[in-house]
Design a protein around this motif. Structure first.
Motif, PDB file in Angstrom:
ATOM      1  N   ASN C  42       0.820  -1.220   0.000  1.00  0.00           N
ATOM      2  CA  ASN C  42       0.000   0.000   0.000  1.00  0.00           C
ATOM      3  C   ASN C  42       0.845   1.257   0.000  1.00  0.00           C
ATOM      4  O   ASN C  42       1.936   1.285   0.553  1.00  0.00           O
ATOM      5  CB  ASN C  42      -0.987   0.013   1.172  1.00  0.00           C
ATOM      6  CG  ASN C  42      -0.349   0.184   2.527  1.00  0.00           C
ATOM      7  OD1 ASN C  42      -0.075  -0.805   3.230  1.00  0.00           O
ATOM      8  ND2 ASN C  42      -0.096   1.420   2.952  1.00  0.00           N
ATOM      9  N   ALA C  43       0.310   2.292  -0.669  1.00  0.00           N
ATOM     10  CA  ALA C  43       0.880   3.629  -0.564  1.00  0.00           C
ATOM     11  C   ALA C  43       0.691   4.096   0.880  1.00  0.00           C
ATOM     12  O   ALA C  43      -0.379   3.899   1.456  1.00  0.00           O
ATOM     13  CB  ALA C  43       0.177   4.570  -1.533  1.00  0.00           C
ATOM     14  N   PHE C  51      -1.179  -0.091  -7.630  1.00  0.00           N
ATOM     15  CA  PHE C  51      -2.173  -0.810  -8.425  1.00  0.00           C
ATOM     16  C   PHE C  51      -1.482  -1.874  -9.271  1.00  0.00           C
ATOM     17  O   PHE C  51      -0.252  -1.866  -9.426  1.00  0.00           O
ATOM     18  CB  PHE C  51      -2.980   0.151  -9.311  1.00  0.00           C
ATOM     19  CG  PHE C  51      -2.177   0.842 -10.381  1.00  0.00           C
ATOM     20  CD1 PHE C  51      -1.477   2.007 -10.107  1.00  0.00           C
ATOM     21  CD2 PHE C  51      -2.114   0.327 -11.674  1.00  0.00           C
ATOM     22  CE1 PHE C  51      -0.725   2.637 -11.099  1.00  0.00           C
ATOM     23  CE2 PHE C  51      -1.375   0.952 -12.674  1.00  0.00           C
ATOM     24  CZ  PHE C  51      -0.682   2.113 -12.381  1.00  0.00           C
ATOM     25  N   ILE C  52      -2.280  -2.786  -9.784  1.00  0.00           N
ATOM     26  CA  ILE C  52      -1.771  -3.855 -10.638  1.00  0.00           C
ATOM     27  C   ILE C  52      -2.362  -3.704 -12.025  1.00  0.00           C
ATOM     28  O   ILE C  52      -3.585  -3.610 -12.178  1.00  0.00           O
ATOM     29  CB  ILE C  52      -2.122  -5.242 -10.039  1.00  0.00           C
ATOM     30  CG1 ILE C  52      -1.242  -5.502  -8.813  1.00  0.00           C
ATOM     31  CG2 ILE C  52      -1.948  -6.350 -11.083  1.00  0.00           C
ATOM     32  CD1 ILE C  52      -1.537  -6.774  -8.062  1.00  0.00           C
ATOM     33  N   ASN C  53      -1.498  -3.620 -13.029  1.00  0.00           N
ATOM     34  CA  ASN C  53      -1.945  -3.640 -14.408  1.00  0.00           C
ATOM     35  C   ASN C  53      -0.751  -3.986 -15.305  1.00  0.00           C
ATOM     36  O   ASN C  53       0.190  -4.610 -14.836  1.00  0.00           O
ATOM     37  CB  ASN C  53      -2.666  -2.342 -14.807  1.00  0.00           C
ATOM     38  CG  ASN C  53      -3.827  -2.623 -15.754  1.00  0.00           C
ATOM     39  OD1 ASN C  53      -3.625  -3.064 -16.878  1.00  0.00           O
ATOM     40  ND2 ASN C  53      -5.063  -2.434 -15.277  1.00  0.00           N
ATOM     41  N   ASP C  54      -0.821  -3.572 -16.548  1.00  0.00           N
ATOM     42  CA  ASP C  54       0.150  -3.984 -17.563  1.00  0.00           C
ATOM     43  C   ASP C  54       1.332  -3.011 -17.582  1.00  0.00           C
ATOM     44  O   ASP C  54       1.158  -1.816 -17.386  1.00  0.00           O
ATOM     45  CB  ASP C  54      -0.575  -3.940 -18.925  1.00  0.00           C
ATOM     46  CG  ASP C  54       0.162  -4.685 -20.017  1.00  0.00           C
ATOM     47  OD1 ASP C  54       1.230  -5.248 -19.738  1.00  0.00           O
ATOM     48  OD2 ASP C  54      -0.340  -4.692 -21.153  1.00  0.00           O
ATOM     49  N   ARG C  96      -6.056   9.394  -6.882  1.00  0.00           N
ATOM     50  CA  ARG C  96      -5.645   8.223  -6.108  1.00  0.00           C
ATOM     51  C   ARG C  96      -6.822   7.301  -5.793  1.00  0.00           C
ATOM     52  O   ARG C  96      -6.664   6.084  -5.744  1.00  0.00           O
ATOM     53  CB  ARG C  96      -4.927   8.697  -4.839  1.00  0.00           C
ATOM     54  CG  ARG C  96      -5.518   8.319  -3.509  1.00  0.00           C
ATOM     55  CD  ARG C  96      -5.282   6.837  -3.128  1.00  0.00           C
ATOM     56  NE  ARG C  96      -5.666   6.622  -1.753  1.00  0.00           N
ATOM     57  CZ  ARG C  96      -4.806   6.448  -0.766  1.00  0.00           C
ATOM     58  NH1 ARG C  96      -3.538   6.401  -0.994  1.00  0.00           N
ATOM     59  NH2 ARG C  96      -5.235   6.286   0.466  1.00  0.00           N
ATOM     60  N   MET C  99      -7.440   5.001  -8.829  1.00  0.00           N
ATOM     61  CA  MET C  99      -6.398   3.975  -9.040  1.00  0.00           C
ATOM     62  C   MET C  99      -6.210   3.078  -7.823  1.00  0.00           C
ATOM     63  O   MET C  99      -5.653   1.984  -7.955  1.00  0.00           O
ATOM     64  CB  MET C  99      -5.073   4.631  -9.442  1.00  0.00           C
ATOM     65  CG  MET C  99      -5.150   5.386 -10.768  1.00  0.00           C
ATOM     66  SD  MET C  99      -5.710   4.375 -12.195  1.00  0.00           S
ATOM     67  CE  MET C  99      -4.185   3.510 -12.639  1.00  0.00           C
ATOM     68  N   ARG C 101      -5.542   2.531  -3.296  1.00  0.00           N
ATOM     69  CA  ARG C 101      -4.453   2.676  -2.307  1.00  0.00           C
ATOM     70  C   ARG C 101      -3.550   1.466  -2.238  1.00  0.00           C
ATOM     71  O   ARG C 101      -2.366   1.587  -1.924  1.00  0.00           O
ATOM     72  CB  ARG C 101      -5.078   2.876  -0.924  1.00  0.00           C
ATOM     73  CG  ARG C 101      -4.090   2.752   0.256  1.00  0.00           C
ATOM     74  CD  ARG C 101      -4.808   2.772   1.583  1.00  0.00           C
ATOM     75  NE  ARG C 101      -3.911   2.620   2.705  1.00  0.00           N
ATOM     76  CZ  ARG C 101      -3.724   1.478   3.397  1.00  0.00           C
ATOM     77  NH1 ARG C 101      -4.364   0.375   3.042  1.00  0.00           N
ATOM     78  NH2 ARG C 101      -2.896   1.438   4.409  1.00  0.00           N
ATOM     79  N   GLU C 102      -4.091   0.287  -2.486  1.00  0.00           N
ATOM     80  CA  GLU C 102      -3.405  -0.946  -2.097  1.00  0.00           C
ATOM     81  C   GLU C 102      -3.737  -2.089  -3.033  1.00  0.00           C
ATOM     82  O   GLU C 102      -4.760  -2.065  -3.714  1.00  0.00           O
ATOM     83  CB  GLU C 102      -3.840  -1.346  -0.678  1.00  0.00           C
ATOM     84  CG  GLU C 102      -5.195  -2.035  -0.625  1.00  0.00           C
ATOM     85  CD  GLU C 102      -6.042  -1.731   0.593  1.00  0.00           C
ATOM     86  OE1 GLU C 102      -5.696  -0.824   1.375  1.00  0.00           O
ATOM     87  OE2 GLU C 102      -7.071  -2.410   0.763  1.00  0.00           O
ATOM     88  N   VAL C 103      -2.888  -3.110  -2.995  1.00  0.00           N
ATOM     89  CA  VAL C 103      -3.230  -4.402  -3.588  1.00  0.00           C
ATOM     90  C   VAL C 103      -2.893  -5.502  -2.590  1.00  0.00           C
ATOM     91  O   VAL C 103      -1.961  -5.376  -1.795  1.00  0.00           O
ATOM     92  CB  VAL C 103      -2.491  -4.661  -4.920  1.00  0.00           C
ATOM     93  CG1 VAL C 103      -2.899  -3.640  -5.971  1.00  0.00           C
ATOM     94  CG2 VAL C 103      -0.982  -4.654  -4.741  1.00  0.00           C
ATOM     95  N   VAL C 104      -3.673  -6.576  -2.644  1.00  0.00           N
ATOM     96  CA  VAL C 104      -3.398  -7.774  -1.856  1.00  0.00           C
ATOM     97  C   VAL C 104      -3.120  -8.891  -2.860  1.00  0.00           C
ATOM     98  O   VAL C 104      -3.911  -9.100  -3.787  1.00  0.00           O
ATOM     99  CB  VAL C 104      -4.579  -8.128  -0.942  1.00  0.00           C
ATOM    100  CG1 VAL C 104      -4.293  -9.419  -0.179  1.00  0.00           C
ATOM    101  CG2 VAL C 104      -4.853  -6.985   0.036  1.00  0.00           C
ATOM    102  N   GLU C 118       0.213  -9.526 -14.972  1.00  0.00           N
ATOM    103  CA  GLU C 118       0.082  -8.703 -13.759  1.00  0.00           C
ATOM    104  C   GLU C 118       1.443  -8.188 -13.280  1.00  0.00           C
ATOM    105  O   GLU C 118       2.376  -8.957 -13.075  1.00  0.00           O
ATOM    106  CB  GLU C 118      -0.582  -9.510 -12.640  1.00  0.00           C
ATOM    107  CG  GLU C 118      -2.059  -9.777 -12.876  1.00  0.00           C
ATOM    108  CD  GLU C 118      -2.713 -10.395 -11.643  1.00  0.00           C
ATOM    109  OE1 GLU C 118      -3.451  -9.665 -10.966  1.00  0.00           O
ATOM    110  OE2 GLU C 118      -2.478 -11.577 -11.368  1.00  0.00           O
TER     111      GLU C 118
END
Lengths: 140, 140, 140
Positions: C42-43, C51-54, C96, C99, C101-104, C118
């Motif tokens: 997390n930020a 975030f998760i993307n390409d 923000r 897009m 705050r966080e990814v799990v 990913e």
């Protein structure tokens, strides 16, 4: 600590669509034997979402129209630079950010610990191809 | 592994509002006795959000105006198909997707492991009724 | 249960930018020794995202243009009430939220359990100052 992992596969016949995956996720939780813990459900692809909301067809229609307004489909590489790579799915990468990649759900007494209307959906924004969702559960 | 669960109840007197729930969440963490782990806070209702940002009233005003622009309130069933079901809260389901359902927070040394300005908020988009937030903590 | 914590520091030289942090996160996971569990990134700041993307530069350009349309930069305190506080970053707090705050991320067999494309990104919307990302891993 117990841990459990399963993939769900989808091939949505249209470009966009939502699928209620709550029953499958519930079956995975039962299979895991976890009573107390956390459950992660995430899209494994970057033009799809997993989100929690209401299982109501009018709402799903609203989501589709709204996302189309926020990030319209347009194969042109002028509108989306991403489409210069030969893809036509620039819009889908944007839509997925609004709807989210993943949900984390509390597991209590072996159940998905949900409010009255919460249901888990797979959201497809660039379909007609096989894609996966990951379910990971940790706990005891 | 320890696990902890608590519900917080809210009845926001207006349609929309933000409430800083960081102190309550901190008390739950202390009560749980968890020193190292993860803490999930999620809205149990699908027209509400839990999010992390700044506790600054001007910013909250900006969020309200911005969300109103992205997904305006409109009880008409023409604007939102969801409202054909007799509801008038189609907009609230959209606003909630932008602000998010949940946050996951690291627990370190028994504290919410936060940056300098991070605060947890309950975001209501269809208030004047009782609603719940779930706190789940796992760890040791 | 094992737990692991690390901060990553960034000072992005421009106002906005995306950084692929997947390799650093992977090194943290190896260092943690966790084989099965969950990983939170997390930020720690409220005008930044994880975030998760390409990892595709055209897509990142699309994100920047799209976010600028959804929440334009404007230092005026009329446009963003938040800027009455002497800040000029009201827009960054909105970007923000879109897009996230966080990814799990699921941890399986000691790896980030990812689909084919990913990648994890730090997203900066108010740069030119030092900021942090938190990585927390729990599991066995």
């Amino acid at each position: 600590m117990k841990s459990y992992r399963k993939e769900l596969w989808f091939e949505i016949p249209s470009r966009r669509g939502f699928v209620n995956i709550t029953p499958e996720v519930g079956r995975c939780l039962a299979e895991s034997g976890v009573q107390e813990g956390m459950l992660l459900v995430n899209a494994m692809h970057i033009t799809a979402s997993v989100f929690i909301n209401d299982d109501e067809s009018g709402l799903h229609e609203d989501y589709k129209r709204w996302l189309e307004k926020l990030a319209p489909f347009d194969p042109s590489p002028e509108t989306y630079h991403h489409n210069r790579s030969g893809e036509d799915n620039g819009d889908a990468h944007l839509k997925r950010q609004v709807m989210g990649r993943e949900v984390v759900v509390a597991v209590t007494d072996g159940r998905l610990d949900f409010g009255p209307w919460e249901q888990i959906f797979y959201g497809e924004f660039d379909g007609k191809r096989p894609k996966r969702v990951l379910i990971k559960i940790i706990g005891e």
